[in-house]
Design a protein around this motif. Structure first.
Motif, PDB file in Angstrom:
ATOM      1  N   MET A  43       0.825  -1.191   0.000  1.00 26.16           N
ATOM      2  CA  MET A  43       0.000   0.000   0.000  1.00 26.16           C
ATOM      3  C   MET A  43       0.866   1.251   0.000  1.00 26.16           C
ATOM      4  SD  MET A  43      -3.122  -0.622   2.575  1.00 26.16           S
ATOM      5  CE  MET A  43      -3.962  -2.158   2.568  1.00 26.16           C
ATOM      6  N   ILE A  44       0.376   2.268  -0.675  1.00 31.60           N
ATOM      7  CA  ILE A  44       1.078   3.542  -0.751  1.00 31.60           C
ATOM      8  C   ILE A  44       0.369   4.538   0.154  1.00 31.60           C
ATOM      9  CG2 ILE A  44       1.742   5.425  -2.272  1.00 31.60           C
ATOM     10  CD1 ILE A  44       1.686   3.367  -4.555  1.00 31.60           C
ATOM     11  N   ASP A  45       1.149   5.217   0.971  1.00 29.53           N
ATOM     12  CA  ASP A  45       0.554   6.223   1.845  1.00 29.53           C
ATOM     13  C   ASP A  45       0.095   7.437   1.046  1.00 29.53           C
ATOM     14  OD1 ASP A  45       0.993   4.690   4.053  1.00 29.53           O
ATOM     15  OD2 ASP A  45       2.755   5.774   4.724  1.00 29.53           O
ATOM     16  N   VAL A  46      -0.956   8.054   1.548  1.00 24.29           N
ATOM     17  CA  VAL A  46      -1.486   9.290   0.984  1.00 24.29           C
ATOM     18  C   VAL A  46      -0.726  10.442   1.628  1.00 24.29           C
ATOM     19  CG1 VAL A  46      -3.536  10.734   0.845  1.00 24.29           C
ATOM     20  CG2 VAL A  46      -3.762   8.254   0.717  1.00 24.29           C
ATOM     21  N   LYS A  47      -0.362  11.437   0.832  1.00 27.10           N
ATOM     22  CA  LYS A  47       0.293  12.624   1.373  1.00 27.10           C
ATOM     23  C   LYS A  47      -0.703  13.766   1.362  1.00 27.10           C
ATOM     24  CE  LYS A  47       4.766  11.186  -0.236  1.00 27.10           C
ATOM     25  NZ  LYS A  47       5.748  11.324  -1.301  1.00 27.10           N
ATOM     26  N   LEU A  48      -0.793  14.458   2.478  1.00 24.86           N
ATOM     27  CA  LEU A  48      -1.697  15.603   2.523  1.00 24.86           C
ATOM     28  C   LEU A  48      -1.086  16.729   3.325  1.00 24.86           C
ATOM     29  CD1 LEU A  48      -3.865  16.160   5.199  1.00 24.86           C
ATOM     30  CD2 LEU A  48      -4.095  13.747   4.766  1.00 24.86           C
ATOM     31  N   VAL A  49      -1.535  17.919   3.004  1.00 22.59           N
ATOM     32  CA  VAL A  49      -1.085  19.128   3.686  1.00 22.59           C
ATOM     33  C   VAL A  49      -2.317  19.970   3.965  1.00 22.59           C
ATOM     34  CG1 VAL A  49       0.274  21.248   3.489  1.00 22.59           C
ATOM     35  CG2 VAL A  49       1.145  19.113   2.507  1.00 22.59           C
ATOM     36  N   VAL A  50      -2.362  20.529   5.156  1.00 23.86           N
ATOM     37  CA  VAL A  50      -3.438  21.456   5.510  1.00 23.86           C
ATOM     38  C   VAL A  50      -2.808  22.817   5.755  1.00 23.86           C
ATOM     39  CG1 VAL A  50      -5.273  22.018   7.138  1.00 23.86           C
ATOM     40  CG2 VAL A  50      -4.824  19.622   6.560  1.00 23.86           C
ATOM     41  N   ASP A  51      -3.307  23.820   5.056  1.00 25.27           N
ATOM     42  CA  ASP A  51      -2.867  25.194   5.280  1.00 25.27           C
ATOM     43  C   ASP A  51      -3.595  25.682   6.538  1.00 25.27           C
ATOM     44  OD1 ASP A  51      -2.462  27.945   5.360  1.00 25.27           O
ATOM     45  OD2 ASP A  51      -2.679  28.179   3.179  1.00 25.27           O
ATOM     46  N   LEU A  52      -2.907  25.609   7.648  1.00 21.53           N
ATOM     47  CA  LEU A  52      -3.529  25.954   8.930  1.00 21.53           C
ATOM     48  C   LEU A  52      -3.832  27.440   9.048  1.00 21.53           C
ATOM     49  CD1 LEU A  52      -1.512  23.557  11.242  1.00 21.53           C
ATOM     50  CD2 LEU A  52      -3.845  23.265  10.371  1.00 21.53           C
ATOM     51  N   ASN A  53      -3.208  28.274   8.231  1.00 17.62           N
ATOM     52  CA  ASN A  53      -3.547  29.698   8.210  1.00 17.62           C
ATOM     53  C   ASN A  53      -4.876  29.925   7.494  1.00 17.62           C
ATOM     54  OD1 ASN A  53      -1.236  30.736   9.564  1.00 17.62           O
ATOM     55  ND2 ASN A  53      -0.058  30.337   7.705  1.00 17.62           N
ATOM     56  N   ARG A  54      -5.173  29.069   6.544  1.00 18.55           N
ATOM     57  CA  ARG A  54      -6.428  29.177   5.787  1.00 18.55           C
ATOM     58  C   ARG A  54      -7.585  28.478   6.515  1.00 18.55           C
ATOM     59  NH1 ARG A  54      -6.780  28.175  -0.596  1.00 18.55           N
ATOM     60  NH2 ARG A  54      -5.645  30.101  -0.469  1.00 18.55           N
ATOM     61  N   CYS A  55      -7.280  27.388   7.224  1.00 23.00           N
ATOM     62  CA  CYS A  55      -8.304  26.599   7.922  1.00 23.00           C
ATOM     63  C   CYS A  55      -9.090  27.481   8.896  1.00 23.00           C
ATOM     64  CB  CYS A  55      -7.636  25.454   8.687  1.00 23.00           C
ATOM     65  SG  CYS A  55      -8.774  24.469   9.678  1.00 23.00           S
ATOM     66  N   GLN A  56     -10.408  27.363   8.834  1.00 16.85           N
ATOM     67  CA  GLN A  56     -11.287  28.153   9.697  1.00 16.85           C
ATOM     68  C   GLN A  56     -11.993  27.301  10.741  1.00 16.85           C
ATOM     69  OE1 GLN A  56     -11.647  31.675   9.504  1.00 16.85           O
ATOM     70  NE2 GLN A  56      -9.785  31.289   8.337  1.00 16.85           N
ATOM     71  N   GLY A  57     -11.651  26.026  10.830  1.00 19.60           N
ATOM     72  CA  GLY A  57     -12.227  25.159  11.857  1.00 19.60           C
ATOM     73  C   GLY A  57     -13.655  24.724  11.584  1.00 19.60           C
ATOM     74  N   TYR A  58     -14.067  24.664  10.323  1.00 23.62           N
ATOM     75  CA  TYR A  58     -15.417  24.204  10.002  1.00 23.62           C
ATOM     76  C   TYR A  58     -15.612  22.727  10.316  1.00 23.62           C
ATOM     77  CZ  TYR A  58     -16.182  28.630   7.615  1.00 23.62           C
ATOM     78  OH  TYR A  58     -16.322  29.963   7.319  1.00 23.62           O
ATOM     79  N   ALA A  59     -14.535  21.970  10.344  1.00 25.41           N
ATOM     80  CA  ALA A  59     -14.492  20.562  10.763  1.00 25.41           C
ATOM     81  C   ALA A  59     -15.199  19.584   9.829  1.00 25.41           C
ATOM     82  CB  ALA A  59     -15.013  20.413  12.188  1.00 25.41           C
TER      83      ALA A  59
END
Length: 72
Positions: free
Chosen positions: A1-17
């Motif tokens: 299995m290949i891992d998924v790579k992800l990035v979250v721009d925490l400056n853009r994130c508004q916590g909508y969840a």
């Protein structure tokens, strides 16, 4: 299995969840707005992560998963 790579721009994130609801094994909220996430979730989480990225209202989540809607 290949891992998924992800990035979250925490400056853009508004916590909508939306990501937390769609991929709870990858994303969690710490407090009311601080998002914690696994930057390398397993391939088993691929569909959930793709749904979470698509559902983010501020487009704070990017992944290496091709966007199926754009034919990539």
């Amino acid at each position: 299995m290949i891992d998924v790579k992800l990035v979250v721009d925490l400056n853009r994130c508004q916590g909508y969840a939306q990501c937390v609801f769609l991929a709870p094994d990858v994303f969690t909220l710490h407090g009311e707005e601080a998002l914690l996430y696994d930057a390398g979730p397993t391939d088993d989480e691929r569909d959930h992560v793709a749904q979470a990225a698509a559902a983010c209202p501020v487009h704070a989540i990017t992944t290496d998963i091709p966007d199926r809607h754009n034919g990539q």
